[in-house]
Design a protein around this motif. Sequence first.
Motif, PDB file in Angstrom:
ATOM      1  N   THR A 140       0.859  -1.319  -0.024  1.00  0.00           N
ATOM      2  CA  THR A 140       0.172  -0.013   0.084  1.00  0.00           C
ATOM      3  C   THR A 140       0.717   1.187  -0.007  1.00  0.00           C
ATOM      4  N   LEU A 141       1.768   1.303   0.597  1.00  0.00           N
ATOM      5  CA  LEU A 141       3.467   3.093   0.869  1.00  0.00           C
ATOM      6  C   LEU A 141       2.881   2.108  -0.965  1.00  0.00           C
ATOM      7  N   ILE A 151       0.543   3.799  -3.422  1.00  0.00           N
ATOM      8  CA  ILE A 151       0.799   5.643  -2.557  1.00  0.00           C
ATOM      9  C   ILE A 151       1.414   6.033  -3.347  1.00  0.00           C
ATOM     10  N   LEU A 193      -3.131   3.647   7.436  1.00  0.00           N
ATOM     11  CA  LEU A 193      -3.163   3.167   6.920  1.00  0.00           C
ATOM     12  C   LEU A 193      -3.627   1.742   6.575  1.00  0.00           C
ATOM     13  N   GLN A 217      -7.053   0.245   4.131  1.00  0.00           N
ATOM     14  CA  GLN A 217      -7.041  -1.330   3.176  1.00  0.00           C
ATOM     15  C   GLN A 217      -8.552  -2.145   3.850  1.00  0.00           C
TER      16      GLN A 217
END
Length: 85
Positions: free
Chosen positions: A13-14, A17, A68, A72
């Motif tokens: 996810t990071l 982003i 975060l 999700q």
Amino acid sequence: MVTVKLTKKDIDTLIGILGVSKQEFAEKAGYSRAHFYKYYGAPRGIPYRMSTRICETYNLTDDVILQLRHMQAIVHDAVTKGDND
């Protein structure tokens, strides 16, 4: 100091982003591509020390990581609910 250990899903996810490759992500945290991938794909996941170092590099706090994960969960719920309609 961060007490929450990053998961593979957190890192994915990071990376999404930030818009960088896994290699760029690892190198900025001071890891070689091979070293990062060794633990990224491991069944036990990312070691705590590596997780802590990544968090320090990207200025992540426990609150940011928990937000975060909440994002999700929201995306996962939206996608799975959409599949059931």
